[in-house]
Design a protein around this motif. Structure first.
Motif, short mmCIF file in Angstrom:
data_model
loop_
_atom_site.label_atom_id
_atom_site.label_comp_id
_atom_site.label_asym_id
_atom_site.label_seq_id
_atom_site.Cartn_x
_atom_site.Cartn_y
_atom_site.Cartn_z
N ILE A 6 14.12 6.83 42.93
CA ILE A 6 12.70 6.91 42.59
C ILE A 6 12.44 8.15 41.73
N GLY A 7 11.57 7.99 40.75
CA GLY A 7 11.13 9.11 39.95
C GLY A 7 9.78 9.59 40.44
N THR A 8 9.56 10.90 40.45
CA THR A 8 8.31 11.47 40.94
C THR A 8 7.79 12.51 39.94
N THR A 9 6.63 13.07 40.24
CA THR A 9 6.06 14.11 39.38
C THR A 9 6.88 15.39 39.41
N THR A 10 7.70 15.56 40.45
CA THR A 10 8.51 16.78 40.55
C THR A 10 9.97 16.57 40.20
N GLY A 11 10.44 15.34 40.08
CA GLY A 11 11.84 15.11 39.76
C GLY A 11 12.26 13.70 40.14
N TYR A 12 13.35 13.59 40.89
CA TYR A 12 13.78 12.27 41.34
C TYR A 12 14.50 12.39 42.68
N ARG A 13 14.60 11.26 43.40
CA ARG A 13 15.28 11.20 44.69
C ARG A 13 16.16 9.96 44.76
N LEU A 14 17.27 10.10 45.47
CA LEU A 14 18.19 8.99 45.70
C LEU A 14 18.31 8.76 47.19
N PHE A 15 18.20 7.50 47.61
CA PHE A 15 18.32 7.14 49.02
C PHE A 15 19.44 6.14 49.21
N SER A 16 20.08 6.20 50.37
CA SER A 16 21.07 5.20 50.76
C SER A 16 20.39 4.11 51.58
N LEU A 17 20.71 2.87 51.29
CA LEU A 17 20.09 1.74 51.99
C LEU A 17 21.10 1.07 52.91
N SER A 18 21.70 1.86 53.78
CA SER A 18 22.73 1.33 54.68
C SER A 18 22.20 1.07 56.08
N SER A 19 20.94 1.43 56.35
CA SER A 19 20.38 1.28 57.68
C SER A 19 18.92 0.84 57.58
N VAL A 20 18.48 0.07 58.57
CA VAL A 20 17.08 -0.34 58.63
C VAL A 20 16.23 0.77 59.26
N GLU A 21 16.73 1.33 60.34
CA GLU A 21 15.95 2.29 61.12
C GLU A 21 15.83 3.65 60.46
N GLN A 22 16.86 4.06 59.73
CA GLN A 22 16.89 5.42 59.19
C GLN A 22 17.06 5.36 57.68
N LEU A 23 16.22 6.12 56.98
CA LEU A 23 16.30 6.22 55.53
C LEU A 23 16.98 7.53 55.18
N ASP A 24 18.18 7.46 54.63
CA ASP A 24 18.97 8.65 54.31
C ASP A 24 18.77 9.06 52.87
N GLN A 25 18.30 10.28 52.67
CA GLN A 25 18.17 10.82 51.32
C GLN A 25 19.49 11.40 50.88
N VAL A 26 20.07 10.84 49.83
CA VAL A 26 21.37 11.28 49.33
C VAL A 26 21.24 12.51 48.45
N HIS A 27 20.18 12.56 47.65
CA HIS A 27 20.04 13.65 46.69
C HIS A 27 18.59 13.79 46.27
N GLU A 28 18.19 15.04 45.99
CA GLU A 28 16.87 15.30 45.43
C GLU A 28 17.01 16.36 44.35
N SER A 29 16.38 16.12 43.21
CA SER A 29 16.42 17.07 42.10
C SER A 29 15.00 17.37 41.64
N ASN A 30 14.73 18.66 41.46
CA ASN A 30 13.43 19.10 40.94
C ASN A 30 13.58 19.86 39.63
N GLU A 31 14.70 19.64 38.95
CA GLU A 31 14.96 20.36 37.71
C GLU A 31 14.10 19.84 36.56
N ILE A 32 13.86 18.54 36.53
CA ILE A 32 13.07 17.94 35.45
C ILE A 32 11.85 17.28 36.08
N PRO A 33 10.63 17.66 35.66
CA PRO A 33 9.42 17.05 36.24
C PRO A 33 9.08 15.71 35.60
#
Length: 410
Positions: A6-33
């Motif tokens: 997902i792209g956001t106003t502050t950067g981007y985020r990557l999530f792993s979709l390996s589980s229903v119950e838990q959403l795991d954030q793999v990476h977050e970057s705020n270098e580029i808005p």
């Protein structure tokens, strides 16, 4: 469909979709808005990012090492980017650029394409063919099919009367689905021949803007979502073949009557009568927002994933045998700390009947990592820095190797 970017106003985020119950954030970057495009190469550490701050520049990163591999600038705003293990495609309003993803060399520029204000294009994730589809006309629903490997035009497909709104390939690149701006009819064509295989009617009452069109990995289902609250899932099957010995019923008798009648009716009328309705549906609690859907297998069960522009991920169960209304299993917030949203009403539903579980357990058509390029259950979060050999078209690749992507002079 093993990870979400997902792209956001502050950067981007990557999530792993390996589980229903838990959403795991793999990476977050705020270098580029103000990131409005972020594409990840399957479950690897390669991501391509475009920001509103520099909408004509594409940045390619190795996110686990925090390094930029290269960047390219183009003549106008980048509208979309597609990539597989062989090619990286950049779509502008009136041109398309095709790069070799191993060294980012520009292989082909398709100039003077019909005005494509939304950057609509699709690239097969199967690098063995790397077919590219994009609008062949700004006024009609013609599809231009291009072979990204041989760098030659394959064919044109007269898919719809009105302009195109959605395009998507199945996982092997053997089928292409399309929808027009009216959004009432969805058609599926064979690739590279362009013959019409299926035609589904999403609805007749109102025109809608289809924002997401996607196949399941086994190509058995096709999902379409729009700016309305209903998500439709169609099953790609020939009903006459799947039920050879029906017990006689009034509806069955009438169905055969209609089928026989189509032989004597004009093509437009008979086509309408042969269209199949949705196999399964979801009614979202929102309407008018853009959303993106995916059909995936998570924890060995078929799921429908819906991500909405207000920052939520909805996970539904899909009954592959009986269809019907999909059951909401979990709602996650994508804009929080990466943890799932605590909401009692969204807790896991009671177990479904044994027949459903048994049906799912019997599924053997979901491709494995060894047979389906691009499929990875761990979402890249568990395997460290080494990409399996199938991540690229030729040779083993290790992302620790600094010479994997030679320096690119801009």
């Amino acid at each position: 469909c093993s990870s979400l970017a997902i792209g956001t106003t502050t950067g981007y985020r990557l999530f792993s979709l390996s589980s229903v119950e838990q959403l795991d954030q793999v990476h977050e970057s705020n270098e580029i808005p103000d990131v409005y495009i972020v594409e990840r190469l399957f479950s690897s550490s390669l991501v391509v990012v475009v920001s509103h701050a520099k909408p004509q520049q594409m940045n390619v990163y190795h996110f686990k090492k925090g390094t930029e591999i290269c960047n390219y600038s183009y003549s106008s705003k980048i509208l979309s980017i597609r990539l597989n293990r062989q090619r990286l495609v950049v779509c502008l309003e009136e041109s398309i650029y095709i790069h070799n993803i191993k060294d980012m060399k520009l292989l082909k520029t398709i100039l003077d394409t019909p005005p494509n204000t939304t950057g609509l294009c699709a690239l097969s994730i199967n690098h063995a063919n790397s077919y590219l589809a994009y609008p062949g006309s700004a006024t009609s629903g013609e599809i231009a099919l291009y072979d990204g490997n041989t760098l030659k035009t394959a064919c044109t497909i007269p898919a719809h009367d009105g302009p195109l709104a959605a395009l998507t390939f199945n996982s092997t690149g053997s089928k292409l689905a399309s929808a027009s701006e009216k959004g009432t009819v969805i058609r599926v064509f064979s690739i590279p021949g362009g013959q019409k295989l299926y035609e589904f009617r999403r609805g007749m009452k109102r025109y809608v803007n289809i924002s997401s069109l996607v196949f399941s990995m086994d190509s058995q289902f096709l999902c379409a979502s729009s700016n309305t609250e209903t998500v439709h899932i169609f099953k790609l099957e020939h009903l006459t073949d799947s039920r050879p010995e029906e017990t006689p019923t009034w509806s069955g008798y009438m169905g055969k009557m209609f089928q026989a009648a189509t032989n004597y009716l004009p093509a437009q009328v008979s086509g309408m009568m042969n269209q199949d309705r949705a196999f399964a549906t979801v009614r979202l609690n929102i309407s008018g927002q853009k959303n993106i859907c995916a059909l995936s297998t998570i924890q060995k069960l078929p799921r429908l994933l819906v991500t909405t522009s207000d920052g939520f991920l909805y996970i539904y169960n899909l009954d592959p045998q009986d269809g019907g209304e999909c059951v909401l299993m979990k709602k996650h917030s994508l804009l929080g700390s990466g943890k799932m949203e605590e909401n009692k009403e969204n807790d896991l539903q009671p177990p479904l009947p044994q027949t459903y579980a048994a049906t799912v357990a019997r599924q053997s058509t979901v491709p494995s990592t060894s047979t389906m390029p691009g499929y990875s259950e761990d979402g890249g979060a568990l395997r460290g820095e080494v990409i399996p050999e199938h991540e690229f078209a030729t040779g083993p690749v290790c992302l620790d190797d600094e010479t994997e992507f030679p320096p690119v002079s801009i």
